[in-house]
Write an enzyme that holds these catalytic residues in place. Structure first.
Site, PDB file in Angstrom:
ATOM      1  N   LYS A   6      59.597 -16.296 -15.832  1.00 58.40           N
ATOM      2  CA  LYS A   6      60.685 -16.252 -14.860  1.00 58.40           C
ATOM      3  C   LYS A   6      60.580 -17.531 -14.034  1.00 58.40           C
ATOM      4  O   LYS A   6      59.557 -17.779 -13.399  1.00 58.40           O
ATOM      5  CB  LYS A   6      60.549 -15.025 -13.953  1.00 58.40           C
ATOM      6  CG  LYS A   6      61.673 -14.887 -12.929  1.00 58.40           C
ATOM      7  CD  LYS A   6      61.454 -13.720 -11.980  1.00 58.40           C
ATOM      8  CE  LYS A   6      61.503 -12.399 -12.700  1.00 58.40           C
ATOM      9  NZ  LYS A   6      61.562 -11.246 -11.786  1.00 58.40           N
ATOM     10  N   GLU A  56      67.573  -8.319  -8.346  1.00 55.30           N
ATOM     11  CA  GLU A  56      67.267  -9.130  -9.528  1.00 55.30           C
ATOM     12  C   GLU A  56      67.961  -8.590 -10.772  1.00 55.30           C
ATOM     13  O   GLU A  56      68.360  -9.360 -11.647  1.00 55.30           O
ATOM     14  CB  GLU A  56      65.765  -9.170  -9.787  1.00 55.30           C
ATOM     15  CG  GLU A  56      64.985 -10.018  -8.817  1.00 55.30           C
ATOM     16  CD  GLU A  56      63.529 -10.081  -9.217  1.00 55.30           C
ATOM     17  OE1 GLU A  56      63.122 -11.103  -9.776  1.00 55.30           O
ATOM     18  OE2 GLU A  56      62.817  -9.083  -8.978  1.00 55.30           O
TER      19      GLU A  56
END
Length: 127
Positions: free
Chosen positions: A102, A25
């Site tokens: 997110k 990520e």
């Protein structure tokens, strides 16, 4: 004029950022949305119609963008950094409500996102 509380709003600020516990990520990144409600005394701007008498939201956006460019592990850390930097850059901010989401969290669920909300009262602006 009567005493009032005033807010500057920035909604749906989209960023591609490298935030996440997983190393992948922080390499590839993900999509994030930031919403802000900033307590700010803009009574003078209501009368003057002059941008120098208020909080310029373009400048606020640039501060947030700079923070979002820094890789981090936790949304909580990024949210804390955003409010800290904003309060330093604009010391007359009285409060901040921040939501950081997110959009595609890697958690194996079909969702619109996962995130954090933070409410800050800047006690340095209180008498």
């Amino acid at each position: 004029m009567k005493l009032m509380t005033s807010y500057i709003l920035l909604q749906g600020l989209h960023f591609h950022a490298r935030i996440g516990v997983g190393e992948q990520e922080r390499v590839v990144g993900n999509e994030y949305v930031v919403d802000l409600r900033i307590g700010y005394p803009f009574t003078k701007a209501m009368e003057s119609d002059d941008v120098t008498d208020t909080l310029n939201y373009a400048e606020v956006f640039h501060v947030i963008r700079k923070v979002m460019k820094q890789p981090a592990r936790l949304l909580e850390s990024v949210a804390g950094s955003i409010v800290e930097v904003l309060c330093v850059a604009f010391p007359t901010i009285s409060s901040i409500d921040l939501k950081l989401v997110k959009l595609n969290p890697p958690m194996g669920a079909d969702s619109d996102g996962a995130g954090v909300e933070l409410h800050l009262i800047n006690d340095k602006t209180k008498d």
